[in-house]
Design an enzyme around this catalytic site. Structure first.
Site, PDB file in Angstrom:
ATOM      1  N   LYS A   1       0.414   8.127 -21.092  1.00  0.00           N
ATOM      2  CA  LYS A   1       1.654   8.738 -21.576  1.00  0.00           C
ATOM      3  C   LYS A   1       1.775   8.441 -23.057  1.00  0.00           C
ATOM      4  CE  LYS A   1       5.190  10.831 -19.514  1.00  0.00           C
ATOM      5  NZ  LYS A   1       4.991  11.545 -18.240  1.00  0.00           N
TER       6      LYS A   1
HETATM    7  N1  GLU Z   1       4.737  15.223 -18.187  1.00  0.00           N
HETATM    8  C1  GLU Z   1       4.385  15.692 -16.893  1.00  0.00           C
HETATM    9  C2  GLU Z   1       4.455  14.572 -15.882  1.00  0.00           C
HETATM   10  O1  GLU Z   1       5.145  13.594 -16.078  1.00  0.00           O
HETATM   11  C3  GLU Z   1       3.059  16.447 -16.875  1.00  0.00           C
HETATM   12  C4  GLU Z   1       1.865  15.660 -17.311  1.00  0.00           C
HETATM   13  C5  GLU Z   1       0.609  16.477 -17.466  1.00  0.00           C
HETATM   14  O2  GLU Z   1       0.600  17.645 -17.146  1.00  0.00           O
HETATM   15  O3  GLU Z   1      -0.382  15.898 -17.926  1.00  0.00           O
HETATM   16  O4  GLU Z   1       3.888  14.641 -14.822  1.00  0.00           O
END
Ligand code: GLU
Length: 421
Positions: free
Chosen positions: A106
């Site tokens: 993240k």
């Molecule tokens: N931000 C989204 C999540 O928390 C998508 C992450 C992604 O597609 O890599 O799952």
């Protein structure tokens, strides 16, 4: 009460519980308690008035045991490292539950994206991309949208990375616009996945999804899209909330969701400037505790806590946000006999279609929206059944079931790869 909530501690508690129930030895999962890598960067940017402002950013890679790290970029004024660490770990767990070949990561920039001009936001995003470039790449770590970021910003990430490589590298980021290698169905994927999870839950309880009365917290991509798709499926959206407050109705048909979707999501306005006859304004907490059949918290972490859990009336909760429920609230819900479809299952539709997007980028061959949606439905349905069966086998909550599946897959990958050196 002092706010002692730490999302990373919350994640660790659930992990320990899952490891205990699975009977894992400490050595099996010890490494998973720590992110593999944490990068903190400063992002100096020239603002429109000529001054220089320095923003703070992060990229945390939790695990690459099952494949390249994967996870969104959050733009929010209140992010901190513990939040990003927790969100990265939840991505590893989520990708493992979905059984897609990714680890978890993240990133975040500490900023309110609405507080800067579009030009400033582009320069911040591009400079941030350069700062994290040493650790991202289509086979290394693949960012995507999250709270406060969108498809257009992903195009800036893709373009910046590509400028340094000397050719277009669409697979470095997912959630891109269609014009630069995005996938059909990615924009609505998280909301569609939440609807599918809710439908599976209702089926297990011998109910139809159509006709269920729903409350949704959060009117960003996830909340607004989920509410709209649920309304299209015949649900009645009785209450919604965003940061400006809540809105509820007693009308049997529920709120006018297409109008709210346009106001909040497409026109980027807050709920407090939305008008609809037969509705009443209320607090965000009133929406969480509304007398409905299904609650979808789709905003941020730490929303359902020991302070309000006992007041929640919905018998079913499907988590659109990451980490909306604290461990204490979860225990209260379990005692009350509620069904909670956990974040790492319920909102995995986003990263599942991100994976489809990356596969299409790697192949250079693109699928129709029908193909994407059919593959998403198949993936969600398999993951839901696996979690349900695991929970049944251990007489546990769905959250514990999902974490057990994720943990056993992560541990198996690590064991079979062995420990370097
Ligand atoms: N931000 C989204 C999540 O928390 C998508 C992450 C992604 O597609 O890599 O799952």
């Amino acid at each position: 009460m002092a706010n002692t909530y730490n999302p990373y501690e919350n994640m660790l508690q659930v992990l320990e519980q899952a490891a205990g129930t699975l009977g894992l030895a400490k050595d099996d999962y010890e490494a998973l308690k720590y992110p593999e890598r944490e990068l903190k960067v400063s992002i100096p940017v020239r603002m429109d008035d000529g001054s220089i402002k320095v923003f703070e950013g992060y990229r945390v890679q939790h695990s690459s045991a099952r494949g390249p790290c994967k996870g969104g970029l959050r733009f929010h004024p209140k992010v901190d490292i513990d939040e990003v660490k927790a969100l990265a770990a939840w991505m590893s767990l989520k990708c493992a539950v979905a059984n897609i070949p990714y680890g978890g990561a993240k990133g975040a920039v500490k900023i309110d994206p609405r507080s800067v001009s579009k030009g400033e936001l582009e320069r911040i995003t591009r400079r941030f991309t350069v700062q994290i470039m040493p650790i991202i790449g289509p086979q290394v770590d693949i960012p995507a949208p999250d709270v406060g970021s969108n498809a257009e910003m992903m195009a800036w990430v893709m373009d910046t990375y590509s400028m340094f490589e000397g050719h277009a590298v669409p697979g470095v980021v997912t959630g891109k616009p269609l014009e630069v290698g995005g996938s059909e169905g990615r924009g609505a994927a998280t909301g569609r996945g939440i609807m599918l999870a809710a439908r599976q839950l209702m089926r297990r309880l011998g109910k139809e999804l159509a006709g269920q009365r729903v409350a949704v917290q959060g009117m960003g991509n996830v909340g607004a899209t989920t509410a709209l798709i649920l309304a299209e499926e015949g649900c009645k959206i009785m209450a919604v909330a965003d940061v400006s407050g809540g809105l509820k109705t007693d009308k049997p048909e529920g709120l006018n969701m297409p109008a709210i979707y346009k106001h909040c999501y497409e026109d980027r306005k807050f709920l407090d400037t939305y008008e609809e006859e037969g509705t009443v304004r209320c607090s965000g907490n009133d929406v969480l505790t509304a007398d409905v059949d299904l609650l979808v918290p789709a905003a941020l972490e730490n929303q359902l806590t020991a302070a309000n859990a006992a007041d929640v009336k919905a018998p079913c909760i499907v988590e659109g946000a990451n980490g909306p429920t604290t461990v204490e609230a979860d225990e209260i819900f379990a005692k009350m006999g509620k069904y909670v479809v956990p974040d790492i299952l319920a909102n995995s539709g986003g990263v599942v279609v991100s994976y489809f997007e990356w596969v299409q980028n790697n192949e250079g061959l693109y699928w129709t929206e029908e193909e994407v949606n059919a593959k998403l439905a198949e993936s969600m349905s398999r993951a839901f059944d696996e979690v349900w069966n695991m929970a049944e086998k251990h007489n546990s909550t769905l959250r514990l079931g999902a974490n057990m599946i994720a943990l056993s897959r992560l541990v198996a990958a690590r064991k079979i790869r062995g420990f370097f050196p």
